[in-house]
Design a protein around this motif. Sequence first.
Motif, PDB file in Angstrom:
ATOM      1  N   GLY A 501       0.786  -1.235   0.000  1.00 21.64           N
ATOM      2  CA  GLY A 501       0.000   0.000   0.000  1.00 21.64           C
ATOM      3  C   GLY A 501       0.813   1.277   0.000  1.00 21.64           C
ATOM      4  O   GLY A 501       0.297   2.340   0.364  1.00 21.64           O
ATOM      5  N   LEU A 502       2.087   1.211  -0.413  1.00 18.74           N
ATOM      6  CA  LEU A 502       2.887   2.434  -0.491  1.00 18.74           C
ATOM      7  C   LEU A 502       2.509   3.210  -1.751  1.00 18.74           C
ATOM      8  O   LEU A 502       2.146   2.605  -2.758  1.00 18.74           O
ATOM      9  N   ASP A 503       2.622   4.542  -1.681  1.00 16.32           N
ATOM     10  CA  ASP A 503       2.356   5.303  -2.909  1.00 16.32           C
ATOM     11  C   ASP A 503       3.501   5.049  -3.898  1.00 16.32           C
ATOM     12  O   ASP A 503       4.585   4.618  -3.503  1.00 16.32           O
ATOM     13  N   ASN A 504       3.252   5.343  -5.161  1.00 15.50           N
ATOM     14  CA  ASN A 504       4.171   4.896  -6.212  1.00 15.50           C
ATOM     15  C   ASN A 504       5.618   5.346  -6.001  1.00 15.50           C
ATOM     16  O   ASN A 504       6.538   4.557  -6.173  1.00 15.50           O
ATOM     17  N   ASN A 505       5.801   6.609  -5.661  1.00 15.56           N
ATOM     18  CA  ASN A 505       7.166   7.108  -5.497  1.00 15.56           C
ATOM     19  C   ASN A 505       7.884   6.424  -4.342  1.00 15.56           C
ATOM     20  O   ASN A 505       9.041   6.034  -4.461  1.00 15.56           O
ATOM     21  N   THR A 506       7.175   6.318  -3.214  1.00 18.11           N
ATOM     22  CA  THR A 506       7.772   5.659  -2.050  1.00 18.11           C
ATOM     23  C   THR A 506       8.060   4.199  -2.376  1.00 18.11           C
ATOM     24  O   THR A 506       9.103   3.665  -2.013  1.00 18.11           O
ATOM     25  N   HIS A 507       7.109   3.584  -3.069  1.00 14.42           N
ATOM     26  CA  HIS A 507       7.297   2.183  -3.433  1.00 14.42           C
ATOM     27  C   HIS A 507       8.569   2.011  -4.264  1.00 14.42           C
ATOM     28  O   HIS A 507       9.362   1.106  -4.020  1.00 14.42           O
ATOM     29  N   GLN A 508       8.746   2.922  -5.218  1.00 15.03           N
ATOM     30  CA  GLN A 508       9.927   2.820  -6.080  1.00 15.03           C
ATOM     31  C   GLN A 508      11.216   2.982  -5.262  1.00 15.03           C
ATOM     32  O   GLN A 508      12.154   2.200  -5.413  1.00 15.03           O
ATOM     33  N   LEU A 509      11.228   3.974  -4.381  1.00 11.92           N
ATOM     34  CA  LEU A 509      12.411   4.192  -3.537  1.00 11.92           C
ATOM     35  C   LEU A 509      12.681   2.962  -2.674  1.00 11.92           C
ATOM     36  O   LEU A 509      13.810   2.466  -2.603  1.00 11.92           O
ATOM     37  N   CYS A 510      11.637   2.468  -2.026  1.00  7.62           N
ATOM     38  CA  CYS A 510      11.799   1.326  -1.120  1.00  7.62           C
ATOM     39  C   CYS A 510      12.251   0.084  -1.883  1.00  7.62           C
ATOM     40  O   CYS A 510      13.128  -0.653  -1.432  1.00  7.62           O
ATOM     41  N   GLN A 511      11.639  -0.107  -3.037  1.00  6.77           N
ATOM     42  CA  GLN A 511      11.991  -1.274  -3.846  1.00  6.77           C
ATOM     43  C   GLN A 511      13.466  -1.237  -4.233  1.00  6.77           C
ATOM     44  O   GLN A 511      14.172  -2.236  -4.168  1.00  6.77           O
ATOM     45  N   ARG A 512      13.944  -0.052  -4.629  1.00  3.51           N
ATOM     46  CA  ARG A 512      15.351   0.080  -4.997  1.00  3.51           C
ATOM     47  C   ARG A 512      16.260  -0.188  -3.809  1.00  3.51           C
ATOM     48  O   ARG A 512      17.336  -0.763  -3.953  1.00  3.51           O
ATOM     49  N   LEU A 513      15.814   0.240  -2.640  1.00  3.28           N
ATOM     50  CA  LEU A 513      16.632   0.058  -1.441  1.00  3.28           C
ATOM     51  C   LEU A 513      16.837  -1.414  -1.088  1.00  3.28           C
ATOM     52  O   LEU A 513      17.850  -1.777  -0.497  1.00  3.28           O
ATOM     53  N   ILE A 514      15.876  -2.244  -1.411  1.00  2.00           N
ATOM     54  CA  ILE A 514      15.974  -3.645  -0.982  1.00  2.00           C
ATOM     55  C   ILE A 514      16.274  -4.607  -2.123  1.00  2.00           C
ATOM     56  O   ILE A 514      16.342  -5.816  -1.922  1.00  2.00           O
ATOM     57  N   THR A 515      16.453  -4.087  -3.344  1.00  6.42           N
ATOM     58  CA  THR A 515      16.740  -4.988  -4.464  1.00  6.42           C
ATOM     59  C   THR A 515      18.154  -5.553  -4.326  1.00  6.42           C
ATOM     60  O   THR A 515      19.119  -4.794  -4.259  1.00  6.42           O
ATOM     61  N   PRO A 516      18.261  -6.881  -4.271  1.00  4.42           N
ATOM     62  CA  PRO A 516      19.599  -7.486  -4.126  1.00  4.42           C
ATOM     63  C   PRO A 516      20.476  -7.216  -5.348  1.00  4.42           C
ATOM     64  O   PRO A 516      19.981  -6.917  -6.432  1.00  4.42           O
ATOM     65  N   GLU A 517      21.747  -7.364  -5.122  1.00  2.89           N
ATOM     66  CA  GLU A 517      22.764  -7.025  -6.113  1.00  2.89           C
ATOM     67  C   GLU A 517      22.523  -7.630  -7.502  1.00  2.89           C
ATOM     68  O   GLU A 517      22.525  -6.925  -8.508  1.00  2.89           O
ATOM     69  N   LEU A 518      22.308  -8.951  -7.546  1.00  7.02           N
ATOM     70  CA  LEU A 518      22.203  -9.602  -8.852  1.00  7.02           C
ATOM     71  C   LEU A 518      21.009  -9.076  -9.631  1.00  7.02           C
ATOM     72  O   LEU A 518      21.105  -8.799 -10.825  1.00  7.02           O
ATOM     73  N   GLN A 519      19.885  -8.945  -8.941  1.00 10.65           N
ATOM     74  CA  GLN A 519      18.684  -8.466  -9.604  1.00 10.65           C
ATOM     75  C   GLN A 519      18.861  -7.028 -10.101  1.00 10.65           C
ATOM     76  O   GLN A 519      18.435  -6.684 -11.213  1.00 10.65           O
ATOM     77  N   TYR A 520      19.480  -6.205  -9.286  1.00  5.49           N
ATOM     78  CA  TYR A 520      19.650  -4.799  -9.669  1.00  5.49           C
ATOM     79  C   TYR A 520      20.626  -4.679 -10.844  1.00  5.49           C
ATOM     80  O   TYR A 520      20.427  -3.881 -11.761  1.00  5.49           O
ATOM     81  N   THR A 521      21.671  -5.498 -10.830  1.00  2.07           N
ATOM     82  CA  THR A 521      22.631  -5.475 -11.939  1.00  2.07           C
ATOM     83  C   THR A 521      21.922  -5.806 -13.250  1.00  2.07           C
ATOM     84  O   THR A 521      22.121  -5.139 -14.278  1.00  2.07           O
ATOM     85  N   MET A 522      21.052  -6.827 -13.201  1.00  2.27           N
ATOM     86  CA  MET A 522      20.319  -7.210 -14.405  1.00  2.27           C
ATOM     87  C   MET A 522      19.383  -6.104 -14.862  1.00  2.27           C
ATOM     88  O   MET A 522      19.277  -5.819 -16.055  1.00  2.27           O
ATOM     89  N   ALA A 523      18.707  -5.483 -13.897  1.00  2.62           N
ATOM     90  CA  ALA A 523      17.765  -4.413 -14.236  1.00  2.62           C
ATOM     91  C   ALA A 523      18.494  -3.242 -14.909  1.00  2.62           C
ATOM     92  O   ALA A 523      18.002  -2.681 -15.898  1.00  2.62           O
TER      93      ALA A 523
END
Length: 584
Positions: A501-523
């Motif tokens: 239930g986070l608003d879109n901007n917060t969700h994006q920030l939070c998601q980036r904060l917790i994305t593990p290394e391998l997944q973020y590298t691929m993204a």
Amino acid sequence: MIPQLKRALRENNASYRGSIPPWSACVRAVFCSHLRLLWHVLMFLTVLCVALQLLSAVRQSRNKTKPSDHQVINPLHDEQQDAKSIMKNLNANQAAFRHFQWSGRKEEGLNRVSEPVRHLTSTNPKLVIRVDIAHDPKGESVVGREVPKQAHLQKGFQLELQPELQLSGQRHDTKQVSSFLASVRNGTCQPTNHVVFLKTHKTASSTILNILYRYGDTHNLTFALPVNMHSQLYYPNFFMSHFVEGMKSHRVTNFHIMCNHMRFRGPEVRKVMPLDTFYFSILRNPVSMMESLFTYYKSIPAFHNFKTLQDFLLDNGHSYSNTALSNHYALNILTFDFGFNNSAPQSEEELDKRAVAIISAVEREFHLILISEYFDESMVLLRHALCWTLEDVMSFRLNSRSDKSRKSLSAEMIEKVKKWSSLDWRLYQHFNTSFWRRIDTSLGRAKLQEEVKLLRAKRAVLEQTCLLGGKAVDPAQVRDSSLKPFQYGQAVIQGYNLRPGLDNNTHQLCQRLITPELQYTMALYKKQFPDLAAKMAAKLVINSAKKNMHHKARKANAPQLAKDNSDFKGKANLAKAKQKKKLK
Ligand SMILES: *[C@@H]1O[C@H](CO)[C@@H](O)[C@H](O)[C@H]1NC(C)=O
Ligand SMILES: *[C@@H]1O[C@H](CO)[C@@H](O)[C@H](O)[C@H]1NC(C)=O
Ligand SMILES: *[C@@H]1O[C@H](CO)[C@@H](O)[C@H](O)[C@H]1NC(C)=O
Ligand SMILES: *[C@@H]1O[C@H](CO)[C@@H](O)[C@H](O)[C@H]1NC(C)=O
Ligand SMILES: *[C@@H]1O[C@H](CO)[C@@H](O)[C@H](O)[C@H]1NC(C)=O
């Protein structure tokens, strides 16, 4: 000419003997042969002219096609050619690094601090001003080597310095100096966008990677990512510039951030990154690091036969082989990652000599070395060095073990680790000291603590905002499977769940904060090279389809194959059982 003449005379003599006087035959023969000769010479010259013209035309066209031919046939050759000029530039650059770089926009007055020097290598020459810096009263010789990185730091960081201390080397006009300090204090420093982070192992470097990924991602910067969507820059091989996607194809011309695992090699890195790049890395106390390495890399040959780290240390390296694959993780891994020979020194003198060489080389190539034990302090130091905000260096801990798999060591074992990883221990001690010295001569401890407190408070708020339960959880409890951290060895690497239930901007920030290394590298790879990523994905689909078909075919018709297969499985199981027994 003479034989011709003789022949002509003889012929003439033969045909005209008697009827024509011999002198006229002689004249005619000479005259005719002259004409013939002239004709021959002219013909020869004409042919020569045409040949020369053809030749030059061919040569010209060849010169035109040469570079592209070269790129197709041997792209590395160009790089080698470049290397020479880059090394030249580097020398100029290192000289330039000793002076404070300033883009010279608002700070006109500052440029008069002393003679402006042209930036030697830039096509758009920046002004570089001489401000000799940081003569540490405690240790002249060490500080002398630190000048390059401190010069860079100056940009955003050495705010609170006493002018006398900061510029003790030269008699500068104090007014100009204080105006310079004021402008820095006013926050007129420019955020650094060119960054190399040497990612070391088991040092909280994944958390820093996330910080750099998020910064680059939100500012649309270009990362020097590994080719073919690899997660590492072909570690543990020495870094080569063509390990970077877009380098060989010249598709990318300006890289901003390089931060994936590599074995550092300065000249190759500098082929990729611009001259004004900020280099930094992080070290961790080799003692706690050893414990972490043992748990994480339990399967490497060096650790494989030992049940506990204590057993390994008591063996005193007798069964250690430095040629076995991956064994570098067990011995002076920091030294190895920085690109040096990690073999154990055989004597105290050898240790001294090699440690001094390694430390001075690291100080030459890196502007800042952070300390894992003081992570938040490191982030404050980093943010000032890069002229970033406190929010920019905010992070949750990533790739971190749950406390369950942590063990402590006895005093005796601690001494053994220091002796075993003697090079790393020297490296760590040196940079722990210089880390605190830098804080003392720049921010000061009070200001540092103030910012550390602020950073922690902001992080706590962010954790409450983003995370379900407000903290890290074991991987089994991570609900979004795409955010599950990579598990390896005996360590349990924790992950996070986002609050719904986070608003879109917060969700994006939070998601980036917790994305593990391998997944973020691929993204990020997908973002930078959508076409290449699509091609790779298609290949994967085809390969797995082929595998499936192969599998089905084997299942469907060949009982012999099925038997082979079960035989193989049986053997594999047997081997596994044997191995288990051995381990016990
Ligand atoms: C810095 O800020 C002060 C006031 O906050 C101002 O008086 C001064 O002119 C500024 N200096 C520069 C170089 O911008
Ligand atoms: C980054 O790129 C996206 C998409 O092109 C754009 O919406 C965004 O404004 C850019 N951000 C910055 C800081 O340039
Ligand atoms: C590292 O140093 C040791 C001892 O000085 C030497 O025997 C070894 O050959 C070196 N290894 C490499 C790869 O240079
Ligand atoms: C690192 O430096 C700090 C501050 O000087 C000191 O308290 C700490 O003991 C040092 N750590 C090691 C392992 O030397
Ligand atoms: C948030 O994202 C969803 C889907 O990703 C979209 O449907 C929605 O309109 C967005 N809301 C806002 C306020 O942008």
